[in-house]
Design an enzyme around this catalytic site. Structure first.
Site, short mmCIF file in Angstrom:
data_model
loop_
_atom_site.label_atom_id
_atom_site.label_comp_id
_atom_site.label_asym_id
_atom_site.label_seq_id
_atom_site.Cartn_x
_atom_site.Cartn_y
_atom_site.Cartn_z
N PHE A 46 -6.30 0.40 -7.43
CA PHE A 46 -5.77 -0.91 -7.04
C PHE A 46 -5.34 -1.68 -8.27
CE2 PHE A 46 -6.25 -5.46 -6.03
CZ PHE A 46 -5.33 -5.54 -4.99
N GLY B 186 -9.93 -6.06 10.41
CA GLY B 186 -10.65 -7.30 10.12
C GLY B 186 -9.70 -8.48 10.01
N ASP B 187 -8.52 -8.26 9.45
CA ASP B 187 -7.53 -9.34 9.33
C ASP B 187 -7.02 -9.75 10.71
OD1 ASP B 187 -7.76 -9.26 6.54
OD2 ASP B 187 -6.24 -7.69 6.38
N GLY C 32 -17.93 -3.42 13.77
CA GLY C 32 -17.16 -2.26 14.20
C GLY C 32 -17.24 -2.03 15.69
N GLN D 211 -13.80 -8.69 -2.12
CA GLN D 211 -13.97 -9.41 -3.38
C GLN D 211 -15.37 -10.00 -3.52
OE1 GLN D 211 -11.63 -8.13 -4.95
NE2 GLN D 211 -10.36 -9.82 -5.66
N THR E 15 -18.78 -9.11 11.97
CA THR E 15 -18.20 -8.00 12.73
C THR E 15 -19.00 -6.74 12.46
OG1 THR E 15 -16.62 -7.47 10.96
CG2 THR E 15 -15.89 -9.02 12.66
N ASN F 184 -18.21 -8.64 7.42
CA ASN F 184 -18.59 -7.48 8.24
C ASN F 184 -20.07 -7.20 8.02
OD1 ASN F 184 -18.85 -5.95 5.86
ND2 ASN F 184 -16.81 -5.07 6.04
N ASP G 196 0.84 -1.19 0.00
CA ASP G 196 0.00 0.00 0.00
C ASP G 196 0.88 1.25 0.00
OD1 ASP G 196 -2.25 -1.65 0.22
OD2 ASP G 196 -2.15 -1.63 2.41
#
Length: 312
Positions: A118, A253-254, A223, A171, A221, A193, A14
């Site tokens: 990306f 999240g990872d 938040g 994805q 999830t 999420n 990144d």
């Protein structure tokens, strides 16, 4: 039984550029059909990222045994050296010399609005990386990766009888309803999420309860509202761990998913597994970048006890 976890997913770099103003100071609403602008970005930083290394980074610090299954390009040297320093196995990282690493170029303004580009690069060859070559494993996770790669890894893990977590992430929109339903039926666990579960329900035509009924657990999830685990007809609510300052959600999240992998491979209850995952997400969000936070197995146990009142 081996405690190895196969981490299938993207490996990316990144590049974050900071524009010290607001995009709307340059972008003209009535001229967006012919944009040709340049944003001066005096500061820039490069971060190691990608779902597979982000998950493996956290799992390794916990004391887990992650094995990355991913693809990198001709510009792999710096990341490969980092893997070696971290003690992460690189045997199952395929190198495609005709491609570049997957890369995300982020330009953010002072209000943290972002314009991103990306480049999938080597990630597009994920289907060429045979998961069977990674050896035996207790568990696997399929995180965002090349379209064909995610499908092939799911098929191969099913044939190998290796249970896996389906983690479609960003994805998810690539797949149609039939493909997503097939992923769910092949997976042992599904994690999303709060936005992704709505899209998953819409695309498949299945209800949340339908999805949960097809797997051992559906983890969602939400938040700062925590997370929830649907298993065996019950819903287990997992509280979010408060943080003093939420600096950067990238990679949270990872980190959470590393906690899931660690808890499942160690046979923990869902309550304890979810709470560890929640704690890892909170630790990560207090740091910029996906791989700049640090802890040890001992310190995480202390932090867990401080947050939840018991030791795992």
């Amino acid at each position: 039984m081996t405690q190895t976890s196969l981490i299938c997913g993207s490996i990316a770099i990144d590049t974050i550029l900071q524009f010290p103003n607001r995009f709307d100071s340059i972008l003209l609403p009535d001229q967006l059909h012919k944009v040709n602008v340049s944003f001066l970005a005096p500061t820039m930083r490069t971060e190691f990222g990608g779902c597979a290394p982000n998950i493996a980074y956290n799992l390794k610090m916990l004391g887990g045994e992650p094995r990355i299954v991913g693809v990198m390009g001709q510009d792999n040297a710096a990341y490969m050296e980092r893997f070696r320093k971290l003690g992460l196995a690189t045997d199952n990282i395929l190198i495609k010399q005709e491609a570049y690493n997957a890369q995300c170029f982020v330009t953010a303004d002072q209000d943290n609005n972002q314009i991103n580009a990306f480049h999938p690069g080597a990630m597009s060859y994920a289907h060429e990386n045979e998961v069977s070559k990674a050896g035996p494993a207790r568990l696997a996770i399929i995180s965002p990766d090349g379209h064909l790669g995610m499908r092939k890894h799911a098929d191969d893990l099913s044939k190998l009888n290796i249970p896996f977590i389906f983690d479609p992430g960003q994805q998810l929109p690539m797949f149609d309803g039939a493909e997503l339903t097939n992923f769910i039926d092949q997976a042992t666990y599904v994690t999303t999420n709060d936005y992704e579960i709505e899209l998953l329900v819409e695309r498949t035509g299945l209800t949340l309860e339908d999805i949960a009924g097809r797997v051992e657990a559906l983890i969602i999830t939400r938040g700062e509202q925590g997370s929830e685990i649907h298993t065996k007809g019950q819903r287990i609510d997992i509280p979010a761990v408060p943080v003093a300052a939420a600096l950067d959600p990238t990679g949270c999240g990872d980190a959470y998913r590393a906690g899931l992998l660690f808890g499942i491979t160690n046979g923990w209850s869902w309550e304890t597994t979810g709470r560890l995952a929640s704690l890892l997400g909170a630790i990560k969000i207090a740091h910029k970048g996906a791989q700049n936070h640090h802890f040890t197995a001992a310190t995480i146990a202390d932090q867990f006890e401080a947050a939840f009142g018991y030791r795992f």
